[in-house]
Design a protein around this motif. Structure first.
Motif, PDB file in Angstrom:
ATOM      1  N   ALA A   1       0.832  -0.989   0.166  1.00 28.00           N
ATOM      2  CA  ALA A   1      -0.188   0.351   0.260  1.00 28.00           C
ATOM      3  C   ALA A   1       0.522   1.101   0.382  1.00 28.00           C
ATOM      4  CB  ALA A   1      -0.407  -0.031   1.604  1.00 28.00           C
ATOM      5  N   VAL A   2       1.871   1.242   0.388  1.00 29.19           N
ATOM      6  CA  VAL A   2       2.922   2.539   0.413  1.00 29.19           C
ATOM      7  C   VAL A   2       3.271   2.598  -0.365  1.00 29.19           C
ATOM      8  CG1 VAL A   2       5.126   2.747   1.271  1.00 29.19           C
ATOM      9  CG2 VAL A   2       3.247   1.752   3.137  1.00 29.19           C
ATOM     10  N   ALA A   3       4.143   1.543  -1.293  1.00 26.13           N
ATOM     11  CA  ALA A   3       4.673   2.027  -3.236  1.00 26.13           C
ATOM     12  C   ALA A   3       3.328   2.635  -3.464  1.00 26.13           C
ATOM     13  CB  ALA A   3       4.749   0.596  -3.426  1.00 26.13           C
ATOM     14  N   ASP A   4       1.980   2.014  -3.379  1.00 29.63           N
ATOM     15  CA  ASP A   4       1.523   2.372  -4.267  1.00 29.63           C
ATOM     16  C   ASP A   4       1.435   4.126  -4.097  1.00 29.63           C
ATOM     17  OD1 ASP A   4       0.425  -0.253  -5.883  1.00 29.63           O
ATOM     18  OD2 ASP A   4      -1.222  -0.327  -4.680  1.00 29.63           O
ATOM     19  N   TYR A   5       0.532   4.285  -2.863  1.00 26.00           N
ATOM     20  CA  TYR A   5       0.592   5.756  -1.878  1.00 26.00           C
ATOM     21  C   TYR A   5       1.493   6.690  -2.906  1.00 26.00           C
ATOM     22  CZ  TYR A   5       1.515   9.728   0.568  1.00 26.00           C
ATOM     23  OH  TYR A   5       1.860  11.133   1.266  1.00 26.00           O
ATOM     24  N   LEU A   6       2.742   5.959  -2.785  1.00 22.77           N
ATOM     25  CA  LEU A   6       4.217   6.916  -3.470  1.00 22.77           C
ATOM     26  C   LEU A   6       4.271   6.754  -5.053  1.00 22.77           C
ATOM     27  CD1 LEU A   6       6.774   5.620  -0.949  1.00 22.77           C
ATOM     28  CD2 LEU A   6       5.651   8.249  -1.022  1.00 22.77           C
ATOM     29  N   ALA A   7       4.132   5.490  -5.378  1.00 23.21           N
ATOM     30  CA  ALA A   7       4.114   5.192  -7.421  1.00 23.21           C
ATOM     31  C   ALA A   7       2.493   6.072  -7.513  1.00 23.21           C
ATOM     32  CB  ALA A   7       3.903   4.314  -7.812  1.00 23.21           C
ATOM     33  N   GLU A   8       1.798   6.859  -6.991  1.00 27.13           N
ATOM     34  CA  GLU A   8       0.543   7.861  -7.485  1.00 27.13           C
ATOM     35  C   GLU A   8       1.074   8.610  -6.592  1.00 27.13           C
ATOM     36  OE1 GLU A   8      -4.576   8.352  -6.417  1.00 27.13           O
ATOM     37  OE2 GLU A   8      -3.309   6.847  -5.123  1.00 27.13           O
ATOM     38  N   ASP A   9       1.959   9.081  -6.041  1.00 29.85           N
ATOM     39  CA  ASP A   9       2.597  10.309  -5.413  1.00 29.85           C
ATOM     40  C   ASP A   9       3.056  10.534  -6.495  1.00 29.85           C
ATOM     41  OD1 ASP A   9       2.650  13.139  -3.789  1.00 29.85           O
ATOM     42  OD2 ASP A   9       4.796  12.319  -4.186  1.00 29.85           O
ATOM     43  N   VAL A  10       4.029  10.190  -6.934  1.00 33.37           N
ATOM     44  CA  VAL A  10       5.085  10.164  -8.608  1.00 33.37           C
ATOM     45  C   VAL A  10       3.523  10.843  -9.604  1.00 33.37           C
ATOM     46  CG1 VAL A  10       6.664   9.496 -10.146  1.00 33.37           C
ATOM     47  CG2 VAL A  10       7.098   9.177  -6.764  1.00 33.37           C
ATOM     48  N   LEU A  11       2.881  10.073  -9.948  1.00 33.85           N
ATOM     49  CA  LEU A  11       2.880  10.400 -10.870  1.00 33.85           C
ATOM     50  C   LEU A  11       1.589  11.067 -10.718  1.00 33.85           C
ATOM     51  CD1 LEU A  11       1.491   8.454 -13.383  1.00 33.85           C
ATOM     52  CD2 LEU A  11      -0.113   7.338 -12.192  1.00 33.85           C
ATOM     53  N   ALA A  12       1.025  11.347  -9.747  1.00 32.03           N
ATOM     54  CA  ALA A  12       0.371  13.534  -9.925  1.00 32.03           C
ATOM     55  C   ALA A  12       1.131  14.007 -10.212  1.00 32.03           C
ATOM     56  CB  ALA A  12      -0.740  12.926  -8.804  1.00 32.03           C
ATOM     57  N   HIS A  13       2.816  14.127 -10.493  1.00 37.09           N
ATOM     58  CA  HIS A  13       3.180  15.187 -10.803  1.00 37.09           C
ATOM     59  C   HIS A  13       4.142  14.935 -11.847  1.00 37.09           C
ATOM     60  CE1 HIS A  13       2.606  15.662  -6.013  1.00 37.09           C
ATOM     61  NE2 HIS A  13       2.701  17.175  -6.177  1.00 37.09           N
TER      62      HIS A  13
ATOM     63  N   PRO B   1       3.605  16.092 -15.632  1.00 38.42           N
ATOM     64  CA  PRO B   1       3.411  16.169 -16.608  1.00 38.42           C
ATOM     65  C   PRO B   1       1.560  15.279 -17.563  1.00 38.42           C
ATOM     66  CG  PRO B   1       5.509  16.989 -16.864  1.00 38.42           C
ATOM     67  CD  PRO B   1       5.466  15.897 -16.135  1.00 38.42           C
ATOM     68  N   LYS B   2       0.713  16.102 -17.732  1.00 34.17           N
ATOM     69  CA  LYS B   2       0.059  15.602 -18.338  1.00 34.17           C
ATOM     70  C   LYS B   2      -0.148  14.200 -19.346  1.00 34.17           C
ATOM     71  CE  LYS B   2      -4.959  15.138 -19.867  1.00 34.17           C
ATOM     72  NZ  LYS B   2      -5.272  14.919 -21.534  1.00 34.17           N
ATOM     73  N   GLU B   3       0.836  14.707 -20.321  1.00 29.86           N
ATOM     74  CA  GLU B   3       1.672  13.968 -21.941  1.00 29.86           C
ATOM     75  C   GLU B   3       2.674  12.691 -21.379  1.00 29.86           C
ATOM     76  OE1 GLU B   3       5.553  15.748 -23.942  1.00 29.86           O
ATOM     77  OE2 GLU B   3       3.696  16.191 -24.859  1.00 29.86           O
ATOM     78  N   ILE B   4       2.785  12.950 -20.427  1.00 36.05           N
ATOM     79  CA  ILE B   4       3.534  11.527 -19.772  1.00 36.05           C
ATOM     80  C   ILE B   4       3.163  10.908 -18.946  1.00 36.05           C
ATOM     81  CG2 ILE B   4       6.222  10.984 -17.862  1.00 36.05           C
ATOM     82  CD1 ILE B   4       6.559  12.816 -20.295  1.00 36.05           C
TER      83      ILE B   4
ATOM     84  N   CYS C   1       6.715   9.496 -28.774  1.00 35.24           N
ATOM     85  CA  CYS C   1       7.029   8.299 -28.104  1.00 35.24           C
ATOM     86  C   CYS C   1       8.363   7.931 -28.307  1.00 35.24           C
ATOM     87  CB  CYS C   1       5.832   7.357 -28.572  1.00 35.24           C
ATOM     88  SG  CYS C   1       4.014   7.193 -28.184  1.00 35.24           S
ATOM     89  N   ALA C   2       8.975   8.135 -28.771  1.00 37.94           N
ATOM     90  CA  ALA C   2      10.386   7.353 -28.599  1.00 37.94           C
ATOM     91  C   ALA C   2      11.131   8.877 -27.884  1.00 37.94           C
ATOM     92  CB  ALA C   2      11.192   7.845 -30.171  1.00 37.94           C
ATOM     93  N   ALA C   3      10.361  10.409 -28.300  1.00 37.94           N
ATOM     94  CA  ALA C   3      11.139  11.281 -26.825  1.00 37.94           C
ATOM     95  C   ALA C   3      11.296  11.686 -26.254  1.00 37.94           C
ATOM     96  CB  ALA C   3      10.795  12.971 -27.723  1.00 37.94           C
ATOM     97  N   ILE C   4       9.511  10.603 -25.356  1.00 35.08           N
ATOM     98  CA  ILE C   4       9.143  10.288 -24.009  1.00 35.08           C
ATOM     99  C   ILE C   4       9.866   9.222 -23.426  1.00 35.08           C
ATOM    100  CG2 ILE C   4       7.253   9.373 -23.078  1.00 35.08           C
ATOM    101  CD1 ILE C   4       5.669  10.864 -24.528  1.00 35.08           C
TER     102      ILE C   4
END
Length: 928
Positions: free
Chosen positions: A267-279, A281-284, A311-314
């Motif tokens: 659950a901690v890993a999910d929380y941290l991953a979500e925290d990272v994901l939320a920050h 940019p929208k296209e990433i 996609c290659a650049a991302i």
């Protein structure tokens, strides 16, 4: 017709992830694995503990030491035996391993040349240079046949070979025995957790390689107390540390993040991953979510899912930031084009991303899978195209693809793959594609067995379908299903009606029917009509490699029963290798004919008969699990009895009895009395060889079901060509009862066998006649009879049907050889048959040294000193046939301790050999 799809192996499967600058060296793990003198290194932990990174670093260290290495990342598709063998062959050939060449006419690959399949399992066993094979993501392997192959690889590794396996779960590889022998090194979560020093090094590397925009809030290195606190709270869990480092780069050390952070679970890993994901940019963020359905990424397949971004650049940007994706080793992308790099998501993050995708974009999940399916379809890769359609729940599109490709896969014999797909598709949707229903039935028949297929057939309505082709295909299946259920008389009646409808215009179904009826007629005692139908089947089979296998395996079985072992072996080898007869470009792709049990078990039996026991065991590891799953009665009996005999020969008596217990259970579970009786007959034979006459006789009594053996006398059932009640009773009488009475039975059985050209059975009966004559005291007649046997057996290479009768026949063969040698020494007839001379030499070598004459047993007073309780136990195990290794395991002592006990036993009993020690102990009443 379209060309058969070419199986491809992604380069990324054959290379570990590329090194990244923020990796912390795990020197202790690498040194320990490199120095360990073990067969198997198991790196086992849940997701996020750095298994793959640790293995990749081990690999670098080993290569620096001059040890050849190969890497294979497994995926779910590798549960297909043929695909696994193909991938394994590709990996193994990168070790510089050459294909082995077995000697002898009947070697598994004695005819193998540059165009034959590369047998990676045998090649590894024969390789004499140091090597290490890495198998990652092993938890995805669930198929018993694949697990059996890996068990065999580990068991037969040469002295300087090693396997390193990375897995989230404990693999079923016989780890207990390896652990007991000191041949297993286990690296678990505790050893994979970062130490405080490694945690410190990790954050230092993250800081040194952080991009300026990532380190906006960072204030330099973490203070030691904060590092210690973070290490303690994560318990050294690498994934949580990584996610925490990304969060700290955003929030900084002054925000109280470390103090608030607690726990180290998923659950901690999910929380941290979500925290990272939320920050992000929208296209990433959108890119990460949309491409999470892919197992491996390259720019072109990602572009199909995210057409509005570069996609290659991302991918390059994500890789440069060490964010979520790991660059795979090797060249070439997921398309196998060699035109770009490839990446993958860490499994921990991929799981999170897919769950997040479903939560945030539920309507996109199916569309994305459909886009991936379309991309793979356009690149002529139907297998992942169908997989993605099914995984996305787009069953109509999967069925559309199957309409185009299922018939080809059926002809290739890829039954397990077809069965997996059809089982995932709702029944009502399958009904809308009537031409796929018979294909689904065939796949079920040859993977889950005839009972499941019969139930499916009854529910499907195919027998009464308004479509003539569907109806005809279903009716051709009925006799085969009945025969596979051991109902040959009913199968014959149904088959006669189906034959009258030929040709139906359905080449696959017609050919299966012809093959099935050939087998049914052979069982019913009409070999001439059976062979005629086989010839018709050959002409009608077209491009179907499956039916080619079926025809050749039946022809080989007929040859075997008529005593033509050399021709039978050649035919059965061709049946096993039939897939690449037509499509030679795919030669390595489908080794072992997709693990088809029908041909494989019979071929294993032919190889076993020529005393090539290692090769026979290799084949059984592939085919026995498949035979068990499909439930063919004769194949179940043949494969389990063979496994039991191999274990008995190796001195592993527990494994020998276990194989028969499993066979008996299968017979009861599937309501097949003949299978139960087959297990009891073989158990009786094993107890007989252990000298336990009463127990052996009890098993014969339990196997005596008059209706069953009356049917056996009327039919030619493959599993009972050599193992049937009358023969077993004669064998018991020779060992423990009236040998002369046994002779009368054997003479009648021999006359009946010769009358119907059952020449292999006749050979076995002659072996027993020789033993009966020896036991009755007529040694000259016994030597004459065994001479007739050896002359005939030498022409075809039969060995095990002689050797499996145990030490008594070995003694007789030694006497025959001594008489022949003495005759030549006194100027008698010269040995004019070099084939017989060579054969006799090989048979004597396999039989072991001539048994020493039994010394008169000393009286109780003459024993130098009493045997200890442990020595008596060793004697009992020795009498039962256990090897030194097996005794050591059973007694929980070392091999050297067992050898010490044996020396003491010989000294106390004044015995010159193990055999003599057992004989003396029995005369003294020390053991039974």
């Amino acid at each position: 017709m379209q060309q058969h799809p070419t199986p491809r192996i992604l380069e990324t499967k054959l290379s570990p992830p590329a090194f990244v600058a923020t990796q912390v060296p795990r020197a202790a793990l690498g040194e320990g694995a490199a120095a360990a003198a073990v067969k198997l290194v198991l790196v086992r932990a849940p997701a996020g503990f750095g298994k793959t990174t640790a293995m990749a670093q081990m690999r670098e260290r080993m290569e620096a030491q001059g040890i050849a290495t190969a890497w294979l990342t497994l995926d779910r598709a590798d549960n297909d035996v043929s695909r696994f063998l193909h991938c394994l062959a590709e990996a193994v050939q990168r070790l510089g391993v050459e294909a082995p060449r077995f000697h002898g006419m009947h070697g598994m690959h004695s005819t193998q040349g540059s165009h034959g399949p590369f047998d990676a399992v045998a090649a590894l066993a024969a390789h004499d240079s140091p090597f290490t094979l890495f198998l990652d993501d092993f938890e995805v392997v669930q198929e018993p046949a694949v697990l059996g192959l890996v068990r065999e690889i580990v068991e037969h590794l040469p002295r300087r070979g090693q396997i390193v396996i990375g897995s989230r779960s404990l693999p079923d590889l016989g780890l207990g025995r390896l652990r007991a022998r000191g041949q297993l090194m286990e690296i678990d979560t505790d050893r994979l957790r970062f130490s405080l020093e490694e945690t410190t090094a990790f954050f230092a590397l993250r800081l040194a390689h952080a991009a300026p925009q990532q380190a906006t809030h960072a204030t330099g290195a973490l203070p030691p107390d904060m590092l210690s606190q973070l290490h303690r709270k994560t318990e050294g869990w690498v994934a949580a540390l990584w996610l925490a480092s990304m969060a700290l780069e955003r929030h900084g050390t002054e925000t109280g993040f470390v103090e608030r952070f607690s726990g180290s679970d998923r659950a901690v890993a999910d929380y941290l991953a979500e925290d990272v994901l939320a920050h992000q940019p929208k296209e990433i963020r959108d890119f990460l979510l949309r491409t999470s359905i892919l197992r491996q990424l390259d720019a072109s397949v990602c572009q199909a899912l995210c057409p509005r971004v570069d996609c290659a650049a991302i991918l390059e940007r994500l890789a440069a930031s060490n964010l979520f994706v790991t660059r795979m080793g090797g060249e070439g992308g997921a398309g196998g084009d060699g035109d770009g790099d490839a990446w993958r998501y860490h499994s921990l993050f991929a799981d999170f991303l897919r769950a997040q995708l479903v939560r945030e974009m539920p309507g996109e999940f199916e569309r994305l899978h459909l886009a991936a399916s379309g991309w793979y379809e356009s690149h002529e890769r139907p297998v992942p195209a169908i997989d993605h359609a099914i995984e996305g729940g787009d069953h109509p599109h999967a069925l559309t693809l199957l309409d185009s490709y299922a018939a080809q896969f059926l002809e290739q014999g890829r039954m397990r793959m077809l069965a997996r797909w059809f089982s995932a598709i709702p029944e009502h949707q399958l009904r809308e594609h009537p031409f796929l229903q018979p294909i689904s039935l065939w796949a079920t028949c040859f993977t889950h067995g005839p009972w499941d297929a019969m139930r499916q057939l009854d529910k499907s309505g195919c027998l009464d379908s308004p479509i003539a082709e569907v109806r005809a295909s279903a009716h051709t299946l009925v006799p085969l299903l009945l025969a596979m259920q051991d109902r040959h008389d009913e199968a014959y009646e149904a088959g006669r009606q189906s034959l009258a409808r030929l040709p139906t215009g359905l080449a696959f179904a017609d050919s299966v029917l012809l093959n099935a009826m050939a087998h049914i007629l052979a069982v019913r005692g009409d070999p001439h009509e059976a062979r005629r139908l086989l010839e018709v089947a050959r002409r009608e089979q077209g491009n179907s490699s499956f039916n080619r296998m079926y025809t050749e395996s039946l022809a080989g079985l007929f040859d075997l029963h008529e005593g033509r072992l050399r021709q039978a072996t050649a035919r059965l080898r061709m049946a096993v290798d039939s897939t690449y007869a037509t499509h030679s470009a795919h030669a390595a792709s489908y080794n072992h004919s997709h693990g088809n049990a029908w041909a494989g078990v019979l071929y294993a039996g032919a190889v076993y008969e020529t005393n090539q026991l290692v090769q026979a065991e290799h084949l059984l590891n592939v085919y026995l699990p498949l035979a068990r799953d499909v439930g063919l009665p004769d194949h179940m009996i043949l494969s389990h009895v063979m496994r039991s005999r191999l274990a008995f020969h190796a001195g592993d008596i527990d494994a020998a009895f276990q194989a028969l217990t499993e066979l008996e259970y299968l017979g009861h579970h599937r309501q097949l009395p003949r299978v139960v009786a087959g297990a009891k007959l073989e158990r009786s034979r094993m107890l007989l060889l252990q000298g336990n006459g009463p127990a052996s006789h009890d098993e014969l009594q339990r196997a005596d079901e008059p209706a069953l053996w009356d049917r056996e006398r009327r039919q030619r059932l493959p599993a009972h060509d050599l193992d049937y009640l009358a023969l077993a009773r004669a064998r018991w009488d020779i060992a423990f009862g009236d040998a002369r009475a046994a002779l009368a039975v054997l003479d009648a059985e021999l006359h009946a066998a010769l009358a119907c050209a059952r020449n292999r059975r006749a050979l076995t009966l002659r072996v027993l006649r020789a033993l009966a004559l020896q036991r009755a005291g007529d040694l000259p007649a016994a030597l004459d009879q065994i001479g007739v046997v050896l002359q005939a057996a030498s022409q075809e290479g039969f060995m095990r049907l002689i050797l499996d009768e145990g030490p008594a026949v070995g003694a007789l063969v030694h006497r025959y050889a001594a008489v022949q040698q003495e005759s030549h020494a006194h100027g008698g007839q010269q040995a004019g048959d070099p084939i017989l001379a060579d054969y006799l030499q090989r048979l004597l070598q396999a039989a072991g040294p001539a048994p020493a004459g039994e010394a008169e047993a000393p009286s109780g007073d003459a024993m130098k000193e009493p045997l200890t309780r442990k020595e008596i136990r060793v004697l009992q195990l020795l009498a039962e046939g256990y090897s030194n290794n097996a005794m050591a395991e059973k007694l929980f002592v070392s091999d050297s301790t067992v050898r010490t006990h044996l020396r003491n036993i010989n000294m106390k009993l004044d015995a010159k050999s193990r055999t003599q020690a057992v004989a003396i102990a029995r005369k003294l009443g020390v053991i039974r």
